[in-house]
Design an enzyme around this catalytic site. Structure first.
Site: not given
Length: 342
Positions: A37, A317, A320
């Site tokens: 991610s 978040d 990230h």
């Protein structure tokens, strides 16, 4: 002899229009991305991934677009440094047309070096996707000669290890197992014809909001960061060994561990344009322990809150960085990125 070589490089520039650097290599114009991610720009299925839900993408492109942030991620900034558009996610390749000329992004959020339980392709499988395209003649030897690879590893293997009951005593052995596989993977990318491979060091996991929430976002988890540091020491040994065997410094580490720590310590202020007042606190926070950014209850009510100014936070978040956070990382890493041209 030296004059003849200079003339050769000049002729190559005239014929191809490509800038040729001191090593004799062509300036990379394609980016191939593998990982998770921290580099995924839209591969994960819309039905499964939080990256396709509001409020992700609210800064860029203004709606959810598959990035695990409010906007751009590491891939986008590396592409910007190269002077190309961010490579198309692999799952959209059939609709890409001439966009494939910028390379492809094979990264899938939540994946690891090994399987992590999210049913998406791990890194070995991702590399196999590029191998298949090479065999299908989608990318030629010349395409590969003018390419760069970015490999991100942000610790999903270790999360899967812990959640599956892995012990603290066995963690160091598992870290060695992961790093050894990283070495096998990046060597494979090089042997497929990509001249230069960038691989990220592991960020300070103990500074992620999912860890610092237990101190009200005031301090990092020291033991978690020690594990990150051990991973990075082994990675340095592996990369040094590979470079010694190839004798051309094909492999470079992008040091996210030091970079994250530097930005967090300075609250982003050293960049001259960013200021993270509470650097360990995320912009998007869940309102309950069993929720996450983007979660809704059965009535469609938000189970999260979003800050007013994402640009004022390093983290988007619980794990990230925000677009502003990645930009601060990019500004710090530019000197390292310059090494791809030497």
């Amino acid at each position: 002899m030296e004059l003849s070589y200079t003339i050769f490089l000049l002729l190559l520039f005239i014929i191809t229009g490509e800038t040729v650097y001191a090593t004799g290599g062509v300036k990379p114009t394609k980016l191939f991305v593998f990982g998770d991610s921290y580099s995924d720009t839209g591969n994960n299925p819309k039905s499964l991934a939080s990256s396709w839900k509001t409020p992700y993408g609210e800064t860029f492109p203004g709606k959810p677009a598959g990035r695990y942030s409010d906007g751009r991620v590491l891939t986008d900034f590396v592409a910007k440094f190269m002077g190309i558009k961010s490579p198309l996610p692999y799952q959209w390749r059939k609709y890409g047309g001439n966009k494939l000329q910028n390379g492809l992004n094979f990264a899938y959020g939540g994946t690891g070096v090994f399987d992590t339980g999210n049913l998406q392709p791990n890194m070995s499988t991702q590399i196999g996707f590029l191998d298949g395209l090479i065999k299908e003649k989608v990318y030629t030897k010349w395409d590969l000669d003018s390419s760069l690879a970015l490999v991100t590893v942000s610790g999903n293997d270790y999360g899967a290890y812990t959640s599956s009951g892995g012990s603290e005593q066995g963690l160091s052995s598992f870290i060695s197992h992961v790093v050894n596989q990283i070495g096998i993977n990046i060597k494979r990318i090089r042997e497929m014809g990509v001249p230069r491979v960038l691989v990220t060091s592991l960020q300070p996991i103990g500074c992620l909001p999912r860890e610092t929430i237990f101190s009200s976002y005031q301090q990092c988890n020291v033991s978690r960061n020690a594990a990150s540091n051990f991973h990075n020491q082994l990675l340095q040994q592996v990369v040094t060994g590979l470079n010694n065997s190839t004798k051309d410094s094909s492999f470079l580490i992008l040091d996210l561990f030091t970079t994250f720590n530097t930005v967090l310590k300075n609250k982003g202020d050293f960049t001259g344009s960013l200021k993270f007042n509470t650097p360990l606190k995320p912009c998007c926070e869940p309102t309950s322990s069993d929720a996450s950014c983007g979660s809704l209850d059965e009535n469609g009510k938000k189970l999260y809150t979003v800050c007013n100014e994402p640009d004022s936070t390093f983290f988007w978040d619980s794990v990230h960085p925000s677009q502003a956070g990645w930009r601060a990382v990019y500004l710090t890493l530019r000197s390292s990125l310059n090494r791809i041209y030497t």
